[in-house]
Design a protein around this motif. Sequence first.
Motif, PDB file in Angstrom:
ATOM      1  N   LYS A  79       0.849  -1.191   0.000  1.00 31.30           N
ATOM      2  CA  LYS A  79       0.000   0.000   0.000  1.00 31.30           C
ATOM      3  C   LYS A  79       0.884   1.240   0.000  1.00 31.30           C
ATOM      4  CE  LYS A  79      -4.030  -1.683   2.522  1.00 31.30           C
ATOM      5  NZ  LYS A  79      -4.925  -1.468   3.633  1.00 31.30           N
ATOM      6  N   SER A  80       0.281   2.399  -0.238  1.00 33.86           N
ATOM      7  CA  SER A  80       1.036   3.657  -0.124  1.00 33.86           C
ATOM      8  C   SER A  80       0.969   4.182   1.309  1.00 33.86           C
ATOM      9  CB  SER A  80       0.473   4.709  -1.074  1.00 33.86           C
ATOM     10  OG  SER A  80      -0.847   5.032  -0.683  1.00 33.86           O
ATOM     11  N   CYS A  81       0.187   3.549   2.144  1.00 36.30           N
ATOM     12  CA  CYS A  81      -0.057   3.907   3.548  1.00 36.30           C
ATOM     13  C   CYS A  81       1.242   4.187   4.299  1.00 36.30           C
ATOM     14  CB  CYS A  81      -0.827   2.752   4.187  1.00 36.30           C
ATOM     15  SG  CYS A  81      -1.051   2.856   5.949  1.00 36.30           S
ATOM     16  N   PRO A  82       1.395   5.272   5.045  1.00 41.88           N
ATOM     17  CA  PRO A  82       0.421   6.297   5.456  1.00 41.88           C
ATOM     18  C   PRO A  82       0.232   7.450   4.457  1.00 41.88           C
ATOM     19  CG  PRO A  82       2.513   6.743   6.516  1.00 41.88           C
ATOM     20  CD  PRO A  82       2.707   5.506   5.686  1.00 41.88           C
ATOM     21  N   GLY A  83       0.506   7.237   3.181  1.00 37.59           N
ATOM     22  CA  GLY A  83       0.202   8.246   2.173  1.00 37.59           C
ATOM     23  C   GLY A  83       1.419   8.861   1.518  1.00 37.59           C
TER      24      GLY A  83
END
Length: 303
Positions: free
Chosen positions: A176-180
């Motif tokens: 994921k790209s998490c936390p952004g």
Amino acid sequence: MIQQGNFLLLDINEFRTWLQKQKVTRRIKGLQVHHTGSPNYSTRKMINGIAQQDHFACLEGMRNYHINTNKWKATGQHITLFEDGKVGVSLDRDLNMTPACIYNNNAGYVGIEIIGCFDKGADTMTEVQRKATIHLYAALCERFYVPVNTDKIVYHAWFTASGTRLEDYTPGKSSKSCPGTAFFGDGNTIGTANKNFLPQVKAELNRLRNNISNATPITTKPKDDEPMTEAEKLQMSTLEKTVKQQAEWIKTEKEKANMECPTWAQEAYAYYKDYIKDAKGSYDFWRMLVIDYRKENKIKASK
Ligand SMILES: [Zn+2]
């Protein structure tokens, strides 16, 4: 502090005191960093920086999704941080439970979700949430002696979907790209963590340790990365050495292990359980585990 349903809602200024009172028998080695993606500032119905959705409705919504869609036994994360700095504590996932936040990399971690979607072009973190995030991580580092570095404070984006740690955020490889991709105003890479986020956590931790003020989050952005004092460095390296020795020793001892965990070692076993595959060991194994447990906790208590 309000308790409702499956959650406790704290003001950020109550968090450190609350945390210090928690009895944690699991050994905490690190902290995870996540954004929720959804819920986010839109689903929270933000008008002029104020969310129209109730905090508990948002928390219960996530819990419902984790239990009914993901089929987890409880809310995935321990802690949720809101756009207004309020902290949601999951009562169904207390700090003694392993979180369900990064596949295959949850043992020994605290799972923290920051409300919002901090990918480029999406939500811009509020100033209150930014300060609260720094304070929250610093308070957790203080309580659990977590070193402020990218080995121990980890972004979800640094892992593949199957849980392999990557060198850095790698689009296409990261789960994921998490936390952004615009987390903390600049990104989700090791470089941005070291340049922007972690130095601020370190400065806040330093402020807390020096008791500059008891529980108020910082109000200004620190200019420099505060280096650790000599005493802190020594304490950190002693602790890391002890833990490393324990891990090696546990591995060797496990090979000649056979005895069930005796009652007098159960507290120590609970503390190290993430590092021990099953509850069997020689008499000496259990005896040494208790000695190490006492030693480590004395180190912590003597801070
Ligand atoms: Zn995540």
